[in-house]
Design a protein around this motif. Structure first.
Motif, PDB file in Angstrom:
ATOM      1  N   ALA A 233      21.832  67.906  15.351  1.00 28.33           N
ATOM      2  CA  ALA A 233      21.693  69.259  14.814  1.00 28.33           C
ATOM      3  C   ALA A 233      22.947  69.620  14.032  1.00 28.33           C
ATOM      4  O   ALA A 233      23.965  70.006  14.619  1.00 28.33           O
ATOM      5  N   PRO A 234      22.926  69.505  12.705  1.00 28.69           N
ATOM      6  CA  PRO A 234      24.117  69.832  11.916  1.00 28.69           C
ATOM      7  C   PRO A 234      24.412  71.331  11.942  1.00 28.69           C
ATOM      8  O   PRO A 234      23.500  72.151  12.102  1.00 28.69           O
ATOM      9  N   THR A 235      25.656  71.685  11.784  1.00 21.52           N
ATOM     10  CA  THR A 235      26.027  73.092  11.667  1.00 21.52           C
ATOM     11  C   THR A 235      25.737  73.569  10.246  1.00 21.52           C
ATOM     12  O   THR A 235      25.534  72.758   9.337  1.00 21.52           O
ATOM     13  N   THR A 236      25.723  74.872  10.047  1.00 23.30           N
ATOM     14  CA  THR A 236      25.526  75.396   8.691  1.00 23.30           C
ATOM     15  C   THR A 236      26.685  74.992   7.782  1.00 23.30           C
ATOM     16  O   THR A 236      26.497  74.809   6.577  1.00 23.30           O
ATOM     17  N   LYS A 237      27.876  74.855   8.360  1.00 28.26           N
ATOM     18  CA  LYS A 237      29.030  74.412   7.575  1.00 28.26           C
ATOM     19  C   LYS A 237      28.789  73.020   7.020  1.00 28.26           C
ATOM     20  O   LYS A 237      29.072  72.741   5.843  1.00 28.26           O
ATOM     21  N   GLN A 238      28.240  72.159   7.839  1.00 27.00           N
ATOM     22  CA  GLN A 238      27.942  70.799   7.412  1.00 27.00           C
ATOM     23  C   GLN A 238      26.790  70.767   6.413  1.00 27.00           C
ATOM     24  O   GLN A 238      26.739  69.900   5.551  1.00 27.00           O
ATOM     25  N   SER A 239      25.883  71.736   6.531  1.00 30.71           N
ATOM     26  CA  SER A 239      24.665  71.724   5.721  1.00 30.71           C
ATOM     27  C   SER A 239      24.829  72.401   4.366  1.00 30.71           C
ATOM     28  O   SER A 239      24.388  71.875   3.342  1.00 30.71           O
ATOM     29  N   ILE A 240      25.435  73.581   4.374  1.00 31.07           N
ATOM     30  CA  ILE A 240      25.527  74.355   3.129  1.00 31.07           C
ATOM     31  C   ILE A 240      26.956  74.754   2.782  1.00 31.07           C
ATOM     32  O   ILE A 240      27.184  75.490   1.830  1.00 31.07           O
ATOM     33  N   GLY A 241      27.920  74.291   3.586  1.00 29.63           N
ATOM     34  CA  GLY A 241      29.315  74.583   3.296  1.00 29.63           C
ATOM     35  C   GLY A 241      29.812  75.916   3.802  1.00 29.63           C
ATOM     36  O   GLY A 241      30.969  76.264   3.578  1.00 29.63           O
ATOM     37  N   THR A 242      28.958  76.663   4.486  1.00 29.59           N
ATOM     38  CA  THR A 242      29.339  77.978   5.010  1.00 29.59           C
ATOM     39  C   THR A 242      29.109  78.023   6.511  1.00 29.59           C
ATOM     40  O   THR A 242      27.995  77.769   6.984  1.00 29.59           O
ATOM     41  N   ALA A 243      30.150  78.346   7.259  1.00 33.24           N
ATOM     42  CA  ALA A 243      30.017  78.447   8.710  1.00 33.24           C
ATOM     43  C   ALA A 243      29.337  79.754   9.074  1.00 33.24           C
ATOM     44  O   ALA A 243      29.722  80.823   8.592  1.00 33.24           O
ATOM     45  N   VAL A 244      28.314  79.695   9.903  1.00 33.45           N
ATOM     46  CA  VAL A 244      27.599  80.879  10.382  1.00 33.45           C
ATOM     47  C   VAL A 244      27.589  80.833  11.905  1.00 33.45           C
ATOM     48  O   VAL A 244      27.268  79.809  12.500  1.00 33.45           O
ATOM     49  N   ASP A 245      27.941  81.933  12.517  1.00 33.87           N
ATOM     50  CA  ASP A 245      27.965  82.027  13.984  1.00 33.87           C
ATOM     51  C   ASP A 245      26.980  83.107  14.390  1.00 33.87           C
ATOM     52  O   ASP A 245      27.232  84.300  14.221  1.00 33.87           O
ATOM     53  N   GLY A 246      25.829  82.705  14.907  1.00 38.16           N
ATOM     54  CA  GLY A 246      24.814  83.699  15.261  1.00 38.16           C
ATOM     55  C   GLY A 246      23.923  83.219  16.382  1.00 38.16           C
ATOM     56  O   GLY A 246      23.646  82.032  16.522  1.00 38.16           O
ATOM     57  N   GLY A 247      23.498  84.152  17.195  1.00 40.02           N
ATOM     58  CA  GLY A 247      22.632  83.826  18.319  1.00 40.02           C
ATOM     59  C   GLY A 247      22.742  84.902  19.373  1.00 40.02           C
ATOM     60  O   GLY A 247      23.070  86.052  19.070  1.00 40.02           O
ATOM     61  N   THR A 248      22.512  84.523  20.594  1.00 47.39           N
ATOM     62  CA  THR A 248      22.583  85.508  21.660  1.00 47.39           C
ATOM     63  C   THR A 248      23.926  85.435  22.382  1.00 47.39           C
ATOM     64  O   THR A 248      24.611  84.413  22.344  1.00 47.39           O
ATOM     65  N   TRP A 249      24.295  86.530  23.001  1.00 44.52           N
ATOM     66  CA  TRP A 249      25.463  86.577  23.870  1.00 44.52           C
ATOM     67  C   TRP A 249      25.087  87.412  25.089  1.00 44.52           C
ATOM     68  O   TRP A 249      24.218  88.291  25.015  1.00 44.52           O
ATOM     69  N   ARG A 250      25.685  87.096  26.198  1.00 47.97           N
ATOM     70  CA  ARG A 250      25.414  87.839  27.436  1.00 47.97           C
ATOM     71  C   ARG A 250      26.742  88.182  28.088  1.00 47.97           C
ATOM     72  O   ARG A 250      27.616  87.325  28.210  1.00 47.97           O
ATOM     73  N   ALA A 251      26.855  89.442  28.481  1.00 47.19           N
ATOM     74  CA  ALA A 251      28.149  89.932  28.960  1.00 47.19           C
ATOM     75  C   ALA A 251      27.967  90.890  30.124  1.00 47.19           C
ATOM     76  O   ALA A 251      26.895  91.462  30.335  1.00 47.19           O
ATOM     77  N   LEU A 252      29.041  91.068  30.861  1.00 41.83           N
ATOM     78  CA  LEU A 252      29.071  92.060  31.926  1.00 41.83           C
ATOM     79  C   LEU A 252      29.680  93.332  31.368  1.00 41.83           C
ATOM     80  O   LEU A 252      30.745  93.304  30.737  1.00 41.83           O
ATOM     81  N   GLY A 253      28.993  94.447  31.572  1.00 40.62           N
ATOM     82  CA  GLY A 253      29.490  95.730  31.096  1.00 40.62           C
ATOM     83  C   GLY A 253      29.091  96.825  32.059  1.00 40.62           C
ATOM     84  O   GLY A 253      28.283  96.614  32.972  1.00 40.62           O
ATOM     85  N   GLY A 254      29.655  97.983  31.861  1.00 37.60           N
ATOM     86  CA  GLY A 254      29.337  99.120  32.714  1.00 37.60           C
ATOM     87  C   GLY A 254      29.207 100.372  31.897  1.00 37.60           C
ATOM     88  O   GLY A 254      29.295 100.344  30.667  1.00 37.60           O
ATOM     89  N   PRO A 255      28.996 101.496  32.550  1.00 34.46           N
ATOM     90  CA  PRO A 255      28.933 102.763  31.819  1.00 34.46           C
ATOM     91  C   PRO A 255      30.291 103.113  31.230  1.00 34.46           C
ATOM     92  O   PRO A 255      31.326 102.619  31.686  1.00 34.46           O
ATOM     93  N   ALA A 256      30.298 103.926  30.216  1.00 35.00           N
ATOM     94  CA  ALA A 256      31.553 104.362  29.612  1.00 35.00           C
ATOM     95  C   ALA A 256      32.417 105.085  30.640  1.00 35.00           C
ATOM     96  O   ALA A 256      31.911 105.760  31.535  1.00 35.00           O
ATOM     97  N   GLY A 257      33.723 104.925  30.512  1.00 32.52           N
ATOM     98  CA  GLY A 257      34.646 105.676  31.363  1.00 32.52           C
ATOM     99  C   GLY A 257      35.055 105.005  32.649  1.00 32.52           C
ATOM    100  O   GLY A 257      35.596 105.663  33.540  1.00 32.52           O
ATOM    101  N   MET A 258      34.849 103.715  32.788  1.00 37.97           N
ATOM    102  CA  MET A 258      35.277 103.024  34.008  1.00 37.97           C
ATOM    103  C   MET A 258      36.804 102.949  34.084  1.00 37.97           C
ATOM    104  O   MET A 258      37.467 102.826  33.061  1.00 37.97           O
ATOM    105  N   PRO A 259      37.388 103.014  35.293  1.00 37.69           N
ATOM    106  CA  PRO A 259      38.846 102.920  35.448  1.00 37.69           C
ATOM    107  C   PRO A 259      39.380 101.596  34.915  1.00 37.69           C
ATOM    108  O   PRO A 259      38.775 100.540  35.128  1.00 37.69           O
ATOM    109  N   GLY A 260      40.514 101.646  34.248  1.00 37.08           N
ATOM    110  CA  GLY A 260      41.075 100.462  33.628  1.00 37.08           C
ATOM    111  C   GLY A 260      41.385  99.342  34.595  1.00 37.08           C
ATOM    112  O   GLY A 260      41.166  98.165  34.282  1.00 37.08           O
ATOM    113  N   ASP A 261      41.877  99.676  35.795  1.00 32.87           N
ATOM    114  CA  ASP A 261      42.242  98.613  36.732  1.00 32.87           C
ATOM    115  C   ASP A 261      41.009  97.938  37.328  1.00 32.87           C
ATOM    116  O   ASP A 261      41.030  96.744  37.645  1.00 32.87           O
TER     117      ASP A 261
END
Length: 320
Positions: A233-261
């Motif tokens: 599976a070649p990358t877009t950089k290898q295929s067309i000369g332009t690097a593209v970074d796209g897809g899904t990401w999954r992260a842990l998050g919470g409601p706004a205003g959580m304590p910094g520590d």
């Protein structure tokens, strides 16, 4: 005297609060997953939760709230008490705004840490006349209305939006393409292999079985680097000369205003979890990529995601 006593009481309470916060977590933590059990979001979060339980020293409860395509779960995360005891899975959400389902933005959440990332790819059936991405893009650019692209799930989501963005940057009229929604990657790939559509947007792990069987082929993967386990599976950089970074990401998050520590402690726990051998092996076995980003990096990713999604969705004609 009264003022002195009151001040002493307030200082005592402040000391207790500071101790409680420093000892976080003192009770079980709930992670809301805005998806049904068994899917990618659920599976990756449960793998993470197994590690977090040992690192944080408290049970982790997973609550699946996939109603409304994830809107219910994301809303529950947004409205949770910002004390760190109810957090949740964040994933590409900006498409909801363009389709009128919801209006989430980065300011609604506290970004904690990203723990998974999988790149989108553009695939063709084994009988396709296209053998490389550049030739395919040139053909689509010349006659966009002549081609059907399967989105895997609902169009305007994690796999097709990055591909549409790549095509848009290539000068293609993406609104003229026939984007075909479906019930998931598996049935879409079968349709691709049968010649019912010209292209498919999906992750490489989802297509691996039919790739191994020689029924579908990847033209390119939207990753800056080659994806381990998929040397063909070649990358877009290898295929067309332009690097593209796209897809899904999954992260842990919470409601706004959580304590910094509290955020810092959760971030450190996710970092430790994603570096563990058990986590890496479990993710590899389930064909999911490991991608750690700290809270600041995650916030930057979310803001970039919102901007990129709005641009592509507008070009596709959503919400008009």
């Amino acid at each position: 005297m009264r003022f002195s006593v009151l001040a002493s009481v307030l200082m005592a309470f402040a000391g207790l609060a500071g101790t409680a916060q420093a000892d976080y977590p003192e009770r079980p933590v709930t992670i809301i997953v805005p998806a049904a059990a068994g899917g990618g979001g659920d599976t990756t979060t449960r793998i993470l939760a197994r590690e977090l339980k040992d690192i944080l020293g408290q049970p982790i409860t997973i609550v699946n709230q996939g109603q409304g395509g994830g809107v219910v779960g994301l809303t529950a995360i947004k409205n949770a008490t910002p004390d760190g005891y109810t957090v949740g899975l964040l994933f590409p959400y900006a498409g909801y705004k363009a389709t009128g389902q919801a209006d989430f933005s980065a300011k609604d959440f506290t970004p904690i840490a990203n723990f998974n990332g999988d790149s989108s790819s553009l695939l063709v059936g084994s009988g396709s006349r296209f053998n490389d991405l550049k030739t395919a893009l040139e053909a689509i650019k010349a006659a966009p209305g002549s081609f059907k692209v399967h989105c895997s799930g609902g169009c305007g989501s994690v796999w097709d939006i990055p591909v549409a963005g790549m095509m848009l940057d290539y000068g293609i009229d993406v609104a003229a393409i026939k984007w075909v929604p479906g019930q998931g990657a598996a049935p879409g790939l079968i349709e691709l292999a049968a010649g019912g559509v010209d292209f498919q947007t999906a992750s490489l792990p989802e297509a691996s079985a039919l790739m191994s069987a020689g029924r579908v082929r990847p033209l390119a993967v939207l990753s800056p680097e080659p994806v381990p386990g998929f040397p063909n599976a070649p990358t877009t950089k290898q295929s067309i000369g332009t690097a593209v970074d796209g897809g899904t990401w999954r992260a842990l998050g919470g409601p706004a205003g959580m304590p910094g520590d509290v955020v810092a402690k959760l971030d450190a726990a996710v970092a430790k979890a994603t570096q563990s051998t058990a986590y890496k092996e479990a993710m590899a076995k389930a064909n999911f990529g490991v991608k750690y980003l700290n809270g600041k990096q995650l916030e930057e990713l979310m803001l970039r995601h919102e901007k990129d999604t709005a641009r592509v969705m507008d070009a596709l004609g959503y919400g008009k």
